[in-house]
Write a protein that holds these residues in place. Structure first.
Motif: not given
Length: 136
Positions: A57-61, A131-136
């Motif tokens: 559930s934590e955002p990943k980058s 950081t380029i992208f943040t994933l959820k």
């Protein structure tokens, strides 16, 4: 990868005043740090799978591994981006490119997820570790 290729990379780094870079070629990746006191070239192993699956559930980058210019597709004019906000991505999927020293380097997702945010605009410069992208 030959020692001559490594020497070429080091000379390019010195010529362009670059102190750190990662270079990837098919199955081979090398990390060069001219500021390091260690004089050897290290082959980077692929990142191992993460043990904590409870953190989904934590955002990943997805961060830049080299400096250069970020692109969402392999052309300068943005017409068909590889990913958009809300797109599902899989581990190993190409999500963008960083052009460095006239070479397009693929940016791949380290994990499965959904693109939550794109931090860098198409055609903008990117720094190592940014950081380029943040994933959820």
């Amino acid at each position: 990868m030959s020692i001559e290729k490594v020497e070429q990379l080091i000379n390019l780094m010195k010529t362009n005043d670059i102190s750190y870079m990662k270079y990837k070629e098919e199955q081979f990746q090398v990390e060069l740090d001219l500021n390091s006191h260690n004089s050897e070239v290290v082959q980077q192993p692929k990142e191992t799978t993460k043990q904590n699956t409870n953190e989904e559930s934590e955002p990943k980058s997805i961060n830049a591994e080299i400096i250069g210019t970020f692109y969402l597709q392999d052309e300068e004019t943005l017409s068909n981006p590889l990913v958009n906000i809300g797109d599902k991505v899989n581990k190993g999927q190409v999500v963008g490119y960083i052009e460095s020293m006239k070479v397009l380097n693929e940016i791949t997702s380290d994990e499965d997820g959904v693109i939550e945010e794109i931090h860098i605009d198409h055609g903008e410069p990117v720094e190592y570790g940014q950081t380029i992208f943040t994933l959820k």
